[in-house]
Every structure is written in structure tokens, then in C-alpha cells.
Enzyme design. Structure first.
Site, short mmCIF file in Angstrom:
data_model
loop_
_atom_site.label_atom_id
_atom_site.label_comp_id
_atom_site.label_asym_id
_atom_site.label_seq_id
_atom_site.Cartn_x
_atom_site.Cartn_y
_atom_site.Cartn_z
N SER A 195 0.83 -1.20 0.00
CA SER A 195 0.00 0.00 0.00
C SER A 195 0.87 1.26 0.00
O SER A 195 1.65 1.47 -0.92
CB SER A 195 -0.97 -0.05 1.19
OG SER A 195 -1.97 0.93 1.08
N ASP A 290 -10.19 -3.87 -4.73
CA ASP A 290 -9.36 -2.85 -4.09
C ASP A 290 -9.47 -1.55 -4.87
O ASP A 290 -9.27 -1.53 -6.09
CB ASP A 290 -7.91 -3.33 -4.08
CG ASP A 290 -6.94 -2.37 -3.41
OD1 ASP A 290 -7.36 -1.30 -2.95
OD2 ASP A 290 -5.74 -2.71 -3.35
N HIS A 320 -7.81 -5.29 -0.54
CA HIS A 320 -6.64 -4.52 -0.14
C HIS A 320 -6.15 -4.98 1.23
O HIS A 320 -6.95 -5.25 2.13
CB HIS A 320 -7.00 -3.03 -0.09
CG HIS A 320 -5.84 -2.14 0.19
ND1 HIS A 320 -5.01 -1.68 -0.80
CD2 HIS A 320 -5.36 -1.63 1.36
CE1 HIS A 320 -4.08 -0.92 -0.27
NE2 HIS A 320 -4.26 -0.88 1.04
#
Length: 349
Positions: A195, A290, A320
Site C-alpha cells: 500500500s 481494491d 486490499h
């Protein structure tokens, strides 16, 4: 660290839910979710249901402090038992603004001169820590047979853009300069993260290559944020209901890069760099459900068009943050193990 009794009880509830027969897990999770031609994995659907029941979210009411506490709390619920075959020791990375804390993870029996991954944790540049990603670091170290240097970079809003990006590059430079002290081979150092950490790893690789001199030999990018300047279709498709929300993304970006920050700056949006040639090979893992999916895949295409060797792997049935859930669901471990194997092939052994 002693885990408080309420947390132990919550962790036991999560483990019990995942130990149920498939039919009962499906009954708890609800009917299958199909969106954009993809079917959400039962493991992912179950964790989403448990999160909704508990009121868990990435951004908690009360702001930064409660949100940070919630992420630290979550690792006890989904991280699984600590892997004791991977040793850990604290490391300090000297900086002009003060020392950056880091943890060096070494798998049992790994000889000196190994590959090393500089790991940058996720959390929207605002939350997360070495502790919240301890289980991820240990998993990657063991599966890939590498040392992992997990870095406590500066967080926003106390330290806004480009502080975290500066720390990511400094961490690579430290790992390269002190490779012998860390037990690593300076020619087998990779950067990686999930991320926001994937964003920082991509930025560090770009900056290192463009300045000339030492640079990472591999990038491990899990569901990375790569373009803060626009919204691609996945941002709307998965804006709600899949843990990371569109509102969360706005909240994180507004704290890391508030106005008048230029969100087209490649140190924030590496997809927008004018020149992507010469970058190290990359594994890019995206999740089907996501909001960040499309920009991660756009970065993979851009790298490939620039002649960079890229392996793009969409985990079409996951959400995610899947690497954070390796302690509970088989699909989460399977997807993260694939990334670890790519790392092993690049610098491990």
C-alpha cells in the site's frame, strides 16, 4: 509483549470463525459477492463480515490516534502466532532529523551475505509501524530466505510529504552502506512494501536510479498507491464495503500531502515520472476488490512499456491489505507466499 485479555478473546473468536467448516463459514459470511466479473474469496468475505460486526475500520472516529491504535490492535487478531524461527534485533538509522528506528529480521540458519529486503509498512503514510507489520516481515524473511530490514519511517500529519519518501531512500542507502554489518550482500538489496509502503518503495527505487550510483536490484510492490492525482474506475467500483474505502483514501492523502502539495510530484505519484527506464525488476501484486487496483496495474504496464521486467499478479478474489491477514485465511497466505517466492527468486537463498 503481553496481549490484554479482551484482545486474546477477540483473537480466539476470529480463529474460531476461520476453523468452522466451509458451509458454516459461508453462512456467517453471507452469499457470494460478485463484482466486475470477480468473485470475492470466502476468506476475504469472512474477514469483512467480522470487521463490520466489530466496528473495525482503517480510519476510526477520533482521528489519527485511535486509527493508529486500531491498526496495532488488529495485528493481534489476524497476524497469527509469532514465528520464533526468525530472529529480530533493533537497528538505528542515523538521519539529520534524528535516528530512524528499524528492525532486522534474520531467518534461522541463514548465512551471512544474504539478500536483504528494505520493508516499508502500509498504513496510508499515517498509521502502521514495524510492530503492526511484524508478522508480514517474519513471513517474507522465512519464505524468501532473506534478511528483512523493517523501517519506522516518519508518519503524517506530524511529518507531511515528502518526509516518508526521504526516509525510504535513506533506509536503502543505509542498508547498502552497512550491508556487511547487517549480514547482507550489498548487490542483493531489494525494496518493498504494501500500500503506502509499496508507494514509498517505488519512489525510493526511482530516486536511487535517477541519481546514479547504488540502487535496489528488485522491487516488491503489494497493492501500491502510484497516482494521487486522479481516480481510476476501481476507485469508484470498490469505494465502499471492502475495508479500504474511497473516503479513507482521501483522509490519508489529505494528511500526507495537504494543499499546496503537488500531487503529480513523482515522489508521491511514481506512475507520473517522466522516465521509468532502467528501474529494477518488479513484482506487483494487486487485489481484485481494491480501490487501488487500477493504479497499481497501470504502474505495471508503464514499467513494462519502459522496458522494465515486471510480473503483475492480480489476486482477483482478494481485498486490499491481504498480506496483513496471513494469520487467519489460507487465501491470504497463498497470495503473500507467491510474492515471497518472487522475492526468493530475485535475491533469496
Amino acid at each position: 509483549m503481553t496481549i490484554p485479555p479482551p484482545v486474546r478473546i477477540q483473537a480466539a473468536v476470529v480463529r474460531t470463525a476461520y476453523a468452522l467448516p466451509e458451509g458454516l463459514r459461508r453462512a456467517v459470511a453471507g452469499k457470494p459477492v460478485v463484482l466486475d466479473g470477480q468473485t470475492l474469496a470466502l476468506d476475504a468475505q469472512l474477514i469483512l463480515k467480522l470487521q463490520r460486526l466489530s466496528g473495525a475500520s482503517l480510519v476510526m472516529s477520533g482521528g489519527v490516534g485511535p486509527s493508529r491504535a486500531a491498526m496495532e490492535h488488529a495485528r493481534h487478531l489476524v497476524g497469527g502466532p509469532r514465528n520464533r524461527t526468525v530472529a529480530a534485533r533493533s537497528v538505528g538509522i542515523p538521519q539529520e532529523h534524528g535516528e530512524l528506528a528499524a528492525t532486522l529480521y534474520t531467518p534461522e540458519g541463514l548465512a551471512a551475505g544474504s539478500g536483504l529486503l528494505v520493508l516499508l509498512h502500509g498504513g496510508g503514510w499515517v498509521v502502521g509501524s514495524r510492530a503492526s507489520h511484524d508478522h508480514v516481515a517474519r513471513f517474507l524473511a522465512q519464505r524468501a530466505r532473506v534478511r528483512v530490514l523493517s523501517v519506522e519511517y516518519r508518519l503524517a500529519p506530524e511529518h507531511a510529504f515528502p518526509a516518508a519518501a526521504e526516509d525510504a531512500l535513506a533506509a536503502f542507502d543505509y542498508a547498502y552502506a552497512k550491508a556487511a554489518d547487517l549480514g547482507a550482500d550489498p548487490e542483493r538489496i531489494a525494496v518493498g512494501g504494501d500500500s503506502a509502503g509499496g508507494n514509498l518503495a517505488a519512489v525510493a527505487a526511482q530516486q536511487a536510479v535517477r541519481r546514479g550510483g547504488p540502487a535496489p536490484v528488485f522491487q516488491l510492490l503489494l497493492y501500491p498507491a502510484t497516482d494521487a492525482s486522479t481516480r481510476r474506475p476501481s476507485r469508484a467500483l470498490f469505494a465502499d464495503g471492502f475495508f479500504l474505502t474511497g473516503a479513507d483514501m482521501d483522509w490519508f492523502a489529505d494528511r500526507y500531502a495537504p494543499a499546496p502539495a503537488d500531487r503529480t510530484d513523482p515522489r508521491l505519484s511514481p506512475l507520473l515520472a517522466e522516465d521509468l527506464t532502467g528501474l529494477p525488476p518488479a513484482y506487483i501484486g494487486t487485489a481484485g476488490f481494491d480501490p487501488l487496483r487500477d493504479e497499481g496495474e497501470a504502474y505495471a504496464r508503464a514499467l513494462e512499456e519502459a522496458g522494465v521486467a515486471v510480473r503483475l499478479s492480480r489476486q482477483s478474489d482478494l481485498i486490499h491489505g491481504y498480506a496483513s491477514y496471513i494469520g487467519v485465511g489460507h487465501r491470504f497466505r497463498e497470495a503473500t507466499a507467491e510474492a515471497a517466492e518472487a522475492l526468493r527468486q530475485a535475491i533469496g537463498g
